[in-house]
Design a protein around this motif. Structure first.
Motif, PDB file in Angstrom:
ATOM      1  N   SER A   9       0.836  -1.199   0.000  1.00 50.49           N
ATOM      2  CA  SER A   9       0.000   0.000   0.000  1.00 50.49           C
ATOM      3  C   SER A   9       0.869   1.245   0.000  1.00 50.49           C
ATOM      4  O   SER A   9       0.560   2.228  -0.676  1.00 50.49           O
TER       5      SER A   9
ATOM      6  N   ASP B 209      -6.024  -0.807  -4.533  1.00 52.28           N
ATOM      7  CA  ASP B 209      -5.481  -1.387  -3.304  1.00 52.28           C
ATOM      8  C   ASP B 209      -6.441  -2.439  -2.754  1.00 52.28           C
ATOM      9  O   ASP B 209      -7.423  -2.111  -2.103  1.00 52.28           O
ATOM     10  N   GLU B 210      -6.164  -3.654  -3.027  1.00 52.81           N
ATOM     11  CA  GLU B 210      -6.981  -4.786  -2.583  1.00 52.81           C
ATOM     12  C   GLU B 210      -8.468  -4.530  -2.776  1.00 52.81           C
ATOM     13  O   GLU B 210      -9.250  -4.627  -1.830  1.00 52.81           O
TER      14      GLU B 210
END
Ligand SMILES: Nc1ncnc2c1ncn2[C@@H]1O[C@H](COP(=O)(O)OP(=O)(O)OP(=O)(O)O)[C@@H](O)[C@H]1O
Ligand SMILES: [Mg+2]
Lengths: 380, 298
Positions: free
Chosen positions: A43, A176-177
């Motif tokens: 991240s 991000d995910e």
């Protein structure tokens, strides 16, 4: 559309170093996945690219120009957050037009009430509305446009978050995910949709995940990160078949790669669990090694001389495959073999199972976990 | 056995709570009741809650030289008309509305950016600043009243709306409350707004403000109640100019204007002054309680 380059990027919070010398070259239109265990700095890397975090040292280039000092909104990137981060007080439609209004309307035109008097505003707003309409069609969220995010399911929210990124038609998407809040089947479905979206938009995608399966299925290239280091960068096949580091080998692939301890003597002959294995090293020094073998490369062998053996402790039946878990007398390491259901039929829990592999499937790692170039001879 | 014990426990709990409620509500009951009754009923303590509402003569009306027939009226009408006639009650209330609303709006304008900075921005000395905010929470207003008064007097602002408003525009309580609420707003939301191209200033007003409505409402109730009811500070800075008086101050003047035991009109005036607060609270009640639990839970 743009390529993105990181050069010698490091990040430290106080004395704690989080990223060590990250170098990445992401081509225009590429789907690159950053994958690694929790806390490895994925991240952080993404946020540095986005401009939400400043790197301690190093440079970020977008489309060849340095953007270290450029504000996030001026980098022409869009980000999809794990928590979706939709504006909770705005409807889906308002959520989607917000980035466009901020980009295309002047400050005066954005003033409530008064802004409506500006001559250009109507024309701009109708362009914006048609953009939003187009994206809503692609993502099939038109029926949801009047709802607030609180009235949507996780999957729908995810689409809206994606839509908010898409309306801007950015140079690159940072994700991000984005799928980690979805249930398993929806996640698999969305993987396919994202891949398709990438093909359609032909934009650069930088995708962060801790799920190696996601990384393998969607990406053009994978960047495996661990403890702030970029360990390996390459296409999924290459990372899977040719890991350069034992940590990569263990992280990528499910079930995990089997790692067996081995010793190499001065003559270069390698002894693993009491068996001599037919692998030649260039560097014939006495050293301890680790041998990695993927579960699908291990085969059951009945009674062959030069084979390993272990006690069957658990049979994991997935229908198409069966995973046999064997106790080979090591405390920390079990061996997993992937077999066909027919072959596994006869095996009973507690049985002694013999197995082996063709030597060209052995991956040899030195004591530091670095891959050693080694050539296996023949088929066992 | 056990059932009985728990029944007893419930009974005890409820009795205590009911007793507490009575103690709190009794003054309001008396206020309302007195505002309805005639002077003689108040004096003799008869007539129950509403009084008999028998026609009475307004003694002042007679004194003013009117015919007795023209001065007959029911006590409730007498009390409430007297309340509005004897003192500029409407003026007091408008003053009160202007002052409390101004204070609240400026408090929000100051507190939101402060709270945002203290909760979501990283800068050197942030924790020290927040420590100071907490420290300021501990300072009672009365302790700084004199210096404040002197400062206002030096710049010639006593006897003005500014004197009533300025000292309250920075509410450390508001900053603290909003900061605690903002801590629960996910960072991703702010980052998303930054990616969308919002400036920090727009983030405060377009993202943080709408998500903080429940907390703001809670703060609003505290602020409005405190300043609507404040007697101390208006008493200090408003000396003489009746046009600037807020309701509690006006009430006092009202009392000294009227002769001695005119409780009826006075209680009628008090009721009128309290009423707006009660109405606001009832309207905001649900969201107000929401706001408090939200700030309390997370
Ligand atoms: N503001 C911060 N201050 C100090 N350390 C931080 C800060 N933000 C992140 N870190 C540390 O940096 C490291 C990397 O964090 P990062 O969020 O990039 O991990 P990640 O790879 O995204 O993990 P996950 O898969 O759990 O999201 C972590 O060890 C984290 O504790
Ligand atoms: Mg993360």
């Amino acid at each position: 559309m743009a390529g993105i380059t990181l050069q010698g990027v490091t990040k430290a919070y106080g004395s704690q170093s989080v990223l060590n010398d990250i170098n990445l070259d992401i081509a225009d239109g590429e789907f690159l996945t950053l994958v690694g265990p929790s806390g490895c700095g994925k991240s952080t890397t993404l946020r540095i690219i986005a401009g939400l975090e400043t790197q301690s040292t190093g440079d970020v280039f977008i489309d060849g120009s340095i953007v270290n000092e450029t504000r996030p909104s001026k980098r022409d990137l869009a980000m999809v957050f794990q928590s979706y981060a939709l504006y909770p007080h705005l409807t889906v439609h308002q959520n989607l037009i917000t980035p466009l209004k901020l980009r295309d309307l002047t400050a005066l035109e954005r003033v409530p009430l008064f802004g409506h008097l500006m001559p250009e505003r109507g024309k701009k707003m109708s362009i914006i509305s048609s953009e939003v309409q187009k994206v809503a069609e692609i993502l099939k969220i038109e029926p949801l446009l009047d709802r607030k995010p609180g009235q949507l399911s996780g999957g729908q929210r995810q689409r809206v978050a994606l839509g908010r990124a898409m309306v801007r038609n950015p140079a690159a998407f940072l994700m991000d995910e984005p799928l980690s809040n979805l249930d398993a089947s929806l996640r698999v479905h969305m993987r396919a949709e994202l891949s398709e979206l990438h093909r359609e938009l032909k934009a650069t995608f930088i995708y962060v995940t801790h799920d190696q399966a996601e990384a393998l299925t969607m990406s053009d290239r994978i960047a495996v990160m661990m403890d702030g280091d970029l360990l390996q960068l390459g296409p999924p096949d290459e990372v899977y078949e040719d890991p350069t580091d034992i940590r990569v080998a263990e992280f990528i692939g499910s079930p995990k790669m089997n790692i067996l301890p081995a010793i190499c003597d001065e003559k270069g002959s390698i002894n693993c669990l009491g068996q001599k294995i037919k692998v030649a090293l260039k560097d014939k020094t006495k050293q301890s090694l680790s041998i990695g073998i993927r579960p699908e490369h291990l085969v059951l062998q009945s009674g062959a001389k030069s084979s390993f053996s272990g006690l069957l402790t658990y049979k994991e039946n997935l229908g198409s495959d069966v995973f046999l878990h064997l106790d080979i007398g090591l405390e920390t390491q079990k061996v997993v073999i992937r077999t066909d259901p027919q072959d596994a039929n006869s095996a009973k829990i507690g049985d002694k199972i013999s197995f082996g592999a063709s030597p060209n499937k052995y991956l040899v790692f030195d004591a530091n976990g670095k891959r050693i170039d080694a050539r296996g001879r023949g088929n066992s | 056995m056990e059932l009985k014990a728990s029944w007893l426990g419930e009974f005890f709990k409820h009795s205590v709570l009911i007793a507490g409620a009575i103690v709190v509500l009794l003054p309001f009951y008396l206020m309302l009741s007195y505002s309805l009754k005639s002077p003689s009923e108040i004096e003799t303590n008869t007539g129950g809650f509403t009084g008999a509402q028998q026609i009475m003569t307004d003694s002042r009306c007679v004194k003013a030289g009117n015919a007795e027939e023209d001065c007959l009226m029911r006590p409730i009408v007498y009390n409430y008309t007297a309340a509005f006639k004897e003192a500029p009650l409407v003026r007091y209330m408008l003053n009160g509305v202007f002052v409390t609303v101004s204070i609240f709006i400026i408090q929000v304008i100051v507190a939101l950016p402060c709270a945002y900075a203290l909760s979501k921005l990283k800068f050197w000395g942030r924790d020290v600043v927040f420590g100071l905010v907490i420290f300021c929470l501990l300072i009672p207003v009365h302790a700084i009243a004199l210096p404040l008064y002197i400062m206002l007097a030096k710049v010639g602002l006593t006897n003005s709306y500014a004197a009533l408003i300025i000292p309250w525009t920075i509410s450390v309580f508001g900053i603290f409350l909003m900061r605690q609420f903002f801590m629960t707003v996910p960072d991703d939301l702010i980052d998303a707004a930054r990616m969308d191209g919002m400036s920090e200033f727009s983030i405060v007003w377009q993202v943080m403000l709408p998500t903080a409505i429940p907390a703001l409402l809670a703060f609003g109730i505290f602020s409005v109640v405190a300043h609507w009811n404040d007697y101390y500070w208006p008493r200090v800075v408003i000396t003489g100019n009746k046009d600037l008086m807020t309701p509690p101050l006006g009430l006092r003047m009202f009392k000294s204007d009227m002769d001695g035991n005119e409780y009826g009109p006075m209680m009628a005036a008090t009721t009128v002054i309290v009423l707006p607060l009660v109405i606001i609270f009832l309207m905001a009640q649900r969201r107000f309680i929401e706001g408090i639990t939200m700030t309390g839970m997370k």
